[in-house]
Design a protein around this motif. Structure first.
Motif, PDB file in Angstrom:
ATOM      1  N   UNK A  62       0.846  -1.200   0.000  1.00  0.00           N
ATOM      2  CA  UNK A  62       0.000   0.000   0.000  1.00  0.00           C
ATOM      3  C   UNK A  62       0.879   1.247   0.000  1.00  0.00           C
ATOM      4  N   UNK A  63       0.457   2.319  -0.677  1.00  0.00           N
ATOM      5  CA  UNK A  63       1.282   3.530  -0.748  1.00  0.00           C
ATOM      6  C   UNK A  63       1.316   4.333   0.550  1.00  0.00           C
ATOM      7  N   UNK A  64       0.413   4.030   1.490  1.00  0.00           N
ATOM      8  CA  UNK A  64       0.415   4.735   2.766  1.00  0.00           C
ATOM      9  C   UNK A  64      -0.144   3.808   3.838  1.00  0.00           C
ATOM     10  N   UNK A  65      -0.221   4.301   5.065  1.00  0.00           N
ATOM     11  CA  UNK A  65      -0.660   3.478   6.200  1.00  0.00           C
ATOM     12  C   UNK A  65      -2.104   3.735   6.607  1.00  0.00           C
ATOM     13  N   UNK A  66      -2.891   4.351   5.740  1.00  0.00           N
ATOM     14  CA  UNK A  66      -4.239   4.761   6.132  1.00  0.00           C
ATOM     15  C   UNK A  66      -5.170   3.589   6.428  1.00  0.00           C
ATOM     16  N   UNK A  67      -4.861   2.398   5.924  1.00  0.00           N
ATOM     17  CA  UNK A  67      -5.715   1.244   6.212  1.00  0.00           C
ATOM     18  C   UNK A  67      -5.657   0.838   7.684  1.00  0.00           C
ATOM     19  N   UNK A  68      -4.678   1.336   8.434  1.00  0.00           N
ATOM     20  CA  UNK A  68      -4.505   0.952   9.832  1.00  0.00           C
ATOM     21  C   UNK A  68      -5.042   1.999  10.803  1.00  0.00           C
ATOM     22  N   UNK A  69      -5.552   3.105  10.305  1.00  0.00           N
ATOM     23  CA  UNK A  69      -5.951   4.211  11.183  1.00  0.00           C
ATOM     24  C   UNK A  69      -6.959   3.787  12.236  1.00  0.00           C
ATOM     25  N   UNK A  70      -7.931   2.984  11.873  1.00  0.00           N
ATOM     26  CA  UNK A  70      -9.015   2.635  12.793  1.00  0.00           C
ATOM     27  C   UNK A  70      -8.849   1.240  13.395  1.00  0.00           C
ATOM     28  N   UNK A  71      -7.630   0.715  13.358  1.00  0.00           N
ATOM     29  CA  UNK A  71      -7.339  -0.583  13.952  1.00  0.00           C
ATOM     30  C   UNK A  71      -6.487  -0.396  15.209  1.00  0.00           C
ATOM     31  N   UNK A 165     -17.636  -0.405  14.588  1.00  0.00           N
ATOM     32  CA  UNK A 165     -16.528   0.391  14.052  1.00  0.00           C
ATOM     33  C   UNK A 165     -16.485   1.744  14.745  1.00  0.00           C
ATOM     34  N   UNK A 166     -15.351   2.407  14.618  1.00  0.00           N
ATOM     35  CA  UNK A 166     -15.219   3.783  15.087  1.00  0.00           C
ATOM     36  C   UNK A 166     -16.293   4.619  14.404  1.00  0.00           C
ATOM     37  N   UNK A 167     -16.986   5.438  15.175  1.00  0.00           N
ATOM     38  CA  UNK A 167     -18.071   6.238  14.597  1.00  0.00           C
ATOM     39  C   UNK A 167     -17.576   7.213  13.541  1.00  0.00           C
ATOM     40  N   UNK A 168     -16.262   7.505  13.535  1.00  0.00           N
ATOM     41  CA  UNK A 168     -15.690   8.403  12.540  1.00  0.00           C
ATOM     42  C   UNK A 168     -15.242   7.662  11.275  1.00  0.00           C
ATOM     43  N   UNK A 169     -15.332   6.340  11.298  1.00  0.00           N
ATOM     44  CA  UNK A 169     -14.890   5.533  10.162  1.00  0.00           C
ATOM     45  C   UNK A 169     -16.043   5.363   9.169  1.00  0.00           C
ATOM     46  N   UNK A 170     -16.301   6.407   8.408  1.00  0.00           N
ATOM     47  CA  UNK A 170     -17.433   6.399   7.475  1.00  0.00           C
ATOM     48  C   UNK A 170     -17.334   5.292   6.437  1.00  0.00           C
ATOM     49  N   UNK A 186     -24.919   4.343  18.646  1.00  0.00           N
ATOM     50  CA  UNK A 186     -23.520   4.653  18.911  1.00  0.00           C
ATOM     51  C   UNK A 186     -23.265   4.633  20.413  1.00  0.00           C
ATOM     52  N   UNK A 187     -22.289   3.863  20.816  1.00  0.00           N
ATOM     53  CA  UNK A 187     -21.877   3.810  22.211  1.00  0.00           C
ATOM     54  C   UNK A 187     -20.772   4.852  22.404  1.00  0.00           C
ATOM     55  N   UNK A 188     -21.049   5.872  23.188  1.00  0.00           N
ATOM     56  CA  UNK A 188     -20.103   6.974  23.378  1.00  0.00           C
ATOM     57  C   UNK A 188     -18.997   6.575  24.346  1.00  0.00           C
ATOM     58  N   UNK A 189     -17.770   7.037  24.023  1.00  0.00           N
ATOM     59  CA  UNK A 189     -16.596   6.772  24.846  1.00  0.00           C
ATOM     60  C   UNK A 189     -16.500   5.293  25.223  1.00  0.00           C
ATOM     61  N   UNK A 190     -16.641   4.441  24.216  1.00  0.00           N
ATOM     62  CA  UNK A 190     -16.679   3.006  24.462  1.00  0.00           C
ATOM     63  C   UNK A 190     -15.304   2.369  24.550  1.00  0.00           C
ATOM     64  N   UNK A 191     -14.330   2.943  23.841  1.00  0.00           N
ATOM     65  CA  UNK A 191     -13.022   2.291  23.703  1.00  0.00           C
ATOM     66  C   UNK A 191     -11.922   3.354  23.748  1.00  0.00           C
ATOM     67  N   UNK A 192     -10.779   2.981  24.324  1.00  0.00           N
ATOM     68  CA  UNK A 192      -9.563   3.776  24.197  1.00  0.00           C
ATOM     69  C   UNK A 192      -8.585   2.946  23.366  1.00  0.00           C
ATOM     70  N   UNK A 193      -8.150   3.484  22.234  1.00  0.00           N
ATOM     71  CA  UNK A 193      -7.161   2.793  21.403  1.00  0.00           C
ATOM     72  C   UNK A 193      -6.319   3.806  20.655  1.00  0.00           C
ATOM     73  N   UNK A 194      -5.090   3.382  20.344  1.00  0.00           N
ATOM     74  CA  UNK A 194      -4.135   4.269  19.665  1.00  0.00           C
ATOM     75  C   UNK A 194      -3.993   5.611  20.404  1.00  0.00           C
ATOM     76  N   UNK A 195      -4.191   5.574  21.736  1.00  0.00           N
ATOM     77  CA  UNK A 195      -4.060   6.779  22.527  1.00  0.00           C
ATOM     78  C   UNK A 195      -5.170   7.788  22.346  1.00  0.00           C
ATOM     79  N   UNK A 200     -18.228   4.076  19.456  1.00  0.00           N
ATOM     80  CA  UNK A 200     -18.387   2.885  18.629  1.00  0.00           C
ATOM     81  C   UNK A 200     -19.781   2.809  18.019  1.00  0.00           C
ATOM     82  N   UNK A 201     -19.815   2.693  16.703  1.00  0.00           N
ATOM     83  CA  UNK A 201     -21.064   2.485  15.961  1.00  0.00           C
ATOM     84  C   UNK A 201     -21.376   0.995  15.930  1.00  0.00           C
ATOM     85  N   UNK A 202     -22.624   0.653  16.261  1.00  0.00           N
ATOM     86  CA  UNK A 202     -23.088  -0.734  16.250  1.00  0.00           C
ATOM     87  C   UNK A 202     -24.045  -0.937  15.082  1.00  0.00           C
ATOM     88  N   UNK A 203     -23.843  -2.059  14.359  1.00  0.00           N
ATOM     89  CA  UNK A 203     -24.759  -2.469  13.296  1.00  0.00           C
ATOM     90  C   UNK A 203     -24.945  -3.982  13.408  1.00  0.00           C
TER      91      UNK A 203
END
Length: 239
Positions: A62-71, A165-170, A186-195, A200-203
């Protein structure tokens, strides 16, 4: 065994509303299949020696690391770092990780997993979806999800299949909705990750949704739905 909503809830002997009955319900099996075979790809139980080098190579292309942003992990700085992580994951029963193997090349091009397994209630979540650029927006990506959903509903008999998924991960939410998932909240303040914080959006897809979704997948994945250049003739319709 689906609980159908009839519009008027049942009541108990106290006149209180209660949910639909589930006569004969028993806990479902845990995921255990080592291989789920499709037309464009096969899901194989993650194995470091068979899959890790292919996966690291395709992720690194991949040309950049954007696929890992929400992991919560990655990107990995070396092949050995990825192999060490994959080795630990391959030893888990929950999550139960699969490598997505391209049928045309025999190479692993992505992963996904069945996690937060709840056999007593017939619920499970699809997670750790890490699809390389080589399989994004291709029939492989759609079929990989179809194979896992078919296994969960048709073979294991689960009632509920979740996507979070992260609610910002459209893009993740759009992908879920294309695959037939329904937004639940959406569960607010559900997870702390990557600092950082994650809302969290639920489907979910329910067993009563699955027959219509399955027809849509089968129609979309049929060879006649693609022209000579591999372009779809009709869009996926899961509802």
């Amino acid at each position: 065994m689906s609980a159908q909503n009839t519009g008027t809830p049942r009541t108990n002997e106290h006149g209180q509303p209660i949910g639909p009955a589930l006569p004969g319900w028993t806990p479902r099996p845990r995921p255990a299949a080592d291989q789920l075979r499709g037309r464009y790809c096969t899901l194989e139980r993650l194995d470091v020696e068979r899959h890790a080098d292919d996966l690291y190579a395709t992720y690194s292309a991949a040309p950049d690391d954007s696929d890992w942003t929400y992991l919560p992990v990655g990107p990995f700085g070396s092949r050995e770092q990825y192999r060490d992580w994959a080795r630990r994951q391959a030893q888990n029963d929950d999550p139960w990780h699969y490598a997505v193997v391209d049928a045309s090349t025999g190479r692993a091009v992505g992963t996904l997993a069945l996690m937060r397994q709840d056999p007593s209630n017939g619920a499970v979540e699809v997670g750790w979806v890490v699809f390389s650029r080589a399989m994004q927006r291709t029939p492989l990506s759609t079929e990989a999800h179809f194979l896992l959903m078919r296994y969960v509903f048709d073979e294991l008999g689960y009632r509920r299949y979740e996507w979070k998924c992260d609610s910002l991960n459209a893009p993740s939410r759009r992908a879920a909705e294309r695959l037939g998932f329904t937004y639940e909240g959406t569960f607010r303040q559900a997870v702390v990750y990557q600092g950082r914080n994650r809302d969290t959006t639920w489907l979910s897809v329910l067993d009563r949704d699955w027959p219509q979704a399955k027809k849509g997948f089968e129609a979309w994945l049929a060879p006649e739905n693609f022209d000579a250049d591999g372009n779809q003739r009709s869009a996926l319709r899961t509802r």
